[in-house]
Design a protein around this motif. Structure first.
Motif, short mmCIF file in Angstrom:
data_model
loop_
_atom_site.label_atom_id
_atom_site.label_comp_id
_atom_site.label_asym_id
_atom_site.label_seq_id
_atom_site.Cartn_x
_atom_site.Cartn_y
_atom_site.Cartn_z
N LYS A 46 15.99 6.07 -149.67
CA LYS A 46 15.93 6.56 -148.29
C LYS A 46 15.49 5.44 -147.34
O LYS A 46 16.13 5.19 -146.32
CB LYS A 46 14.91 7.72 -148.25
CG LYS A 46 15.08 8.65 -147.11
CD LYS A 46 14.26 9.90 -147.36
CE LYS A 46 13.59 10.35 -146.09
NZ LYS A 46 12.57 11.36 -146.31
N THR B 271 15.47 2.14 -147.85
CA THR B 271 16.38 0.99 -147.78
C THR B 271 17.64 1.35 -146.98
O THR B 271 18.14 0.53 -146.21
CB THR B 271 16.77 0.43 -149.16
OG1 THR B 271 17.10 1.51 -150.01
CG2 THR B 271 15.69 -0.38 -149.78
N LYS B 272 18.13 2.56 -147.15
CA LYS B 272 19.33 2.97 -146.40
C LYS B 272 19.06 2.91 -144.90
O LYS B 272 19.84 2.34 -144.13
CB LYS B 272 19.71 4.40 -146.82
CG LYS B 272 21.15 4.71 -146.61
CD LYS B 272 21.53 6.02 -147.24
CE LYS B 272 22.74 6.56 -146.51
NZ LYS B 272 22.87 7.98 -146.51
N GLU B 273 17.93 3.46 -144.51
CA GLU B 273 17.56 3.44 -143.08
C GLU B 273 17.36 2.00 -142.60
O GLU B 273 17.76 1.64 -141.50
CB GLU B 273 16.26 4.20 -142.85
CG GLU B 273 16.42 5.69 -142.73
CD GLU B 273 15.08 6.35 -142.43
OE1 GLU B 273 14.41 5.96 -141.47
OE2 GLU B 273 14.68 7.22 -143.23
N LEU C 261 18.67 -0.82 -143.76
CA LEU C 261 19.93 -1.55 -143.65
C LEU C 261 20.69 -1.15 -142.37
O LEU C 261 21.28 -1.99 -141.71
CB LEU C 261 20.82 -1.31 -144.88
CG LEU C 261 20.26 -1.82 -146.21
CD1 LEU C 261 21.28 -1.66 -147.33
CD2 LEU C 261 19.82 -3.27 -146.12
N GLU C 262 20.62 0.14 -142.02
CA GLU C 262 21.25 0.58 -140.77
C GLU C 262 20.55 -0.04 -139.58
O GLU C 262 21.17 -0.55 -138.64
CB GLU C 262 21.18 2.13 -140.66
CG GLU C 262 22.26 2.85 -141.42
CD GLU C 262 23.65 2.35 -141.06
OE1 GLU C 262 23.96 2.28 -139.85
OE2 GLU C 262 24.44 2.01 -141.97
N ASP C 263 19.22 0.00 -139.61
CA ASP C 263 18.43 -0.51 -138.48
C ASP C 263 18.61 -2.01 -138.29
O ASP C 263 18.63 -2.51 -137.16
CB ASP C 263 16.95 -0.17 -138.71
CG ASP C 263 16.16 -0.26 -137.42
OD1 ASP C 263 16.46 0.52 -136.50
OD2 ASP C 263 15.29 -1.15 -137.31
N GLU C 264 18.75 -2.73 -139.41
CA GLU C 264 18.91 -4.20 -139.34
C GLU C 264 20.17 -4.58 -138.56
O GLU C 264 20.22 -5.65 -137.95
CB GLU C 264 19.01 -4.80 -140.75
CG GLU C 264 17.67 -4.95 -141.43
CD GLU C 264 17.80 -5.65 -142.78
OE1 GLU C 264 18.94 -5.84 -143.25
OE2 GLU C 264 16.76 -5.98 -143.36
N LYS C 265 21.20 -3.70 -138.62
CA LYS C 265 22.44 -4.04 -137.89
C LYS C 265 22.17 -4.04 -136.39
O LYS C 265 22.68 -4.88 -135.65
CB LYS C 265 23.54 -3.00 -138.20
CG LYS C 265 24.08 -3.12 -139.61
CD LYS C 265 25.19 -2.11 -139.82
CE LYS C 265 25.40 -1.81 -141.28
NZ LYS C 265 25.95 -0.49 -141.55
N LYS C 266 21.33 -3.09 -135.93
CA LYS C 266 21.03 -3.01 -134.50
C LYS C 266 19.91 -3.98 -134.13
O LYS C 266 19.87 -4.53 -133.04
CB LYS C 266 20.59 -1.58 -134.15
CG LYS C 266 21.75 -0.59 -134.10
CD LYS C 266 21.26 0.81 -133.78
CE LYS C 266 20.82 1.47 -135.03
NZ LYS C 266 20.20 2.63 -135.21
N THR D 72 19.16 -11.10 -142.40
CA THR D 72 20.02 -10.73 -141.27
C THR D 72 20.59 -11.95 -140.55
O THR D 72 20.26 -13.09 -140.88
CB THR D 72 19.21 -9.92 -140.23
OG1 THR D 72 18.25 -10.81 -139.65
CG2 THR D 72 18.50 -8.74 -140.86
#
Ligand code: ABU
Length: 464
Positions: free
Chosen positions: A10, A12-14, A16-21, A67
């Motif tokens: 949970k 790590t999934k969040e 990885l999403e946040d790192e894009k932004k 990143t």
């Protein structure tokens, strides 16, 4: 375990999403650290919900090194196969000293070492080991050099004044290691470099001959494949001749860029590597493997046994020394740093590792071309390097780097060579694209335009 793994997935999934932004985590001044995050250790347990929230906050606040915003040190990126290997080694929690405790994982490590030795061109007498980082593999080389020069030192301690040689641009572990192994920091000779940061061979030879005439015992020459600031490669062949003539151990510290051995296009940068006594490189630097994965190989494995083996009948109870890797390693309990690199190598093959290395040099070319084509920049580093050193609009490098960090824009560091300080951009994140490198420059330029950095430079110029 299931609950822990669910939480892991949970978070790590969040993340990885946040790192894009948000490729850079929000900067937390040290004065706020303990009030912003719940790091306190208490007598009583906390609820699972509180634990998960606190853990998530901590993970989200930590520097994001995989990143497009991280160019600060000589590692970065995230390779999924290598991470899978790392996660599995944590679950297994083998210790790599004996076949009994690590079983086939010993074969994983042995195959990495054998294949690297074969690539160098060494025969079956060669071998190696893994240690917790480049400082430690350099340390191992110095211990072997010391013991090879004097068989008595292992039991009696130093009885002669030994000397080691390294360039002024070499890693800071060299003086530390000289202290650790009793040679002493004062007995490190720092040899100057040419304008591209490569060791001055004539000066090295003169220093060795001078020390011999004065009754000292030269034991080690340390060359660097990828100096920490400029990413320069010391010449090997001429130095190997000098070391052979004077019976001095020759080590190559390739922690940063020794991985060029995997590239047909760039292995010429370590031409003559087969002539040295030991060679180290960090798969956690150029080869996309999680920290840490430092590998040292030696031409003659006898030296590993001479310097690092010790009997311990509570430990070595089954199997031959060849499969009990504690006999040739620095540590006793030793985590499995091999599986993550093996998982990557196994999945992409040697040509895949070659692609990673070549891509990093191509990214570096893109960065240098950008700098050369834009008048506001001054370039201080050279081709065939994955360190790109530059200044922008004459603004002090440390001011830009620190402001970028404190305003959570980019993580990039600075270095210096011959009294000039500059920004050091490193292109060792193989997940980056050429566009990501151009984006680095535009992010920095936009930031400078909006900041008062140019004004503060004008004030400084007036003061001086
Ligand atoms: N061996 C680590 C070097 C750190 C750095 O220069 O960024």
């Amino acid at each position: 375990m299931k609950n822990a793994l669910d939480i892991f997935q949970k978070i790590t999934k969040e993340l990885l999403e946040d790192e894009k932004k948000h490729p850079v985590a929000e900067y937390i001044p040290t004065s706020d650290l303990f009030s912003r995050l719940d790091l306190e250790l208490t007598d009583n347990p906390i609820s699972d919900e509180a634990f998960e929230r606190i853990l998530r906050d901590l993970i989200f606040a930590s520097p994001r090194t995989a990143t497009t915003g991280f160019f600060n040190q000589l590692f970065g990126g995230r390779n999924s196969k290598a991470i899978l290997g790392e996660l599995l080694s944590v679950i297994l929690n083998n210790s790599m000293y004996t076949y009994k405790a690590a079983g086939p994982q010993i074969g994983v490590e042995k195959n990495i070492l054998r294949t690297v030795c074969n690539m160098i061109g060494w025969d079956e007498n060669s071998d190696g080991t893994l240690a917790p980082g480049g400082s430690m593999t350099n340390f191992m080389s110095m211990v072997m050099a010391r013991d090879a020069a004097s068989a008595a030192v292992r039991n009696k301690g130093l009885t002669e004044r030994m000397v080691v040689y390294s360039s002024k641009e070499s890693h800071y572990s060299i003086p530390k290691n000289a202290a650790f192994c009793g040679i002493g920091r004062d007995n490190v000779r720092y040899v100057s470099t040419d304008k591209e940061g490569r060791i001055n061979v004539q000066e090295l030879e003169s220093a060795i001959e001078n020390d011999i005439q004065n009754g000292l015992l030269p034991v080690l020459v340390n060359l660097t494949a990828g100096t920490t600031v400029l990413g320069a490669f010391d010449p090997i062949i001429l130095v190997a001749d000098i070391c052979k003539k004077h019976k001095i151990w020759l080590h190559i510290d390739g922690a940063y860029c020794g991985s060029v051995i995997f590239s047909k296009k760039y292995k010429h940068l370590v031409q003559g590597v087969e002539l040295v006594d030991s060679f180290s490189f960090n798969a956690h630097k150029m080869l996309s493997t999680p920290l840490s994965c430092s590998i040292i190989v030696v031409k003659n494995k006898k030296h590993l046994y001479d310097s690092f083996s010790n009997d311990a009948n509570y430990l070595y109870q089954t199997h031959h020394d060849e499969f009990n890797l504690g006999k040739t390693s620095l540590q006793c309990g030793r985590r499995n740093d091999a599986l993550k690199f093996w998982a990557l190598w196994k999945s992409v093959g040697t040509t895949g590792l070659e692609d990673i290395v070549d891509h990093q040099f191509a990214l570096a070319d893109t960065a240098r071309n950008y700098i050369r084509n834009h008048d506001d920049y001054t370039l201080y580093s050279y081709d065939n390097s994955v360190s790109i050193c530059f200044n922008y609009k004459g603004i002090p490098a440390r001011d830009i780097c620190t402001a970028l960090y404190e305003y959570s824009n980019l993580l990039v560091g600075y270095g210096s060579f011959r009294d000039t300080e500059f920004i050091r951009l490193v292109t060792v994140n193989a997940s980056n694209s050429h566009e990501d490198i151009r984006h680095f420059f535009s992010t920095m330029e936009d930031f400078v335009a909006k900041s008062d950095l140019l004004q503060s430079r004008a004030v400084q110029e007036q003061v001086h």
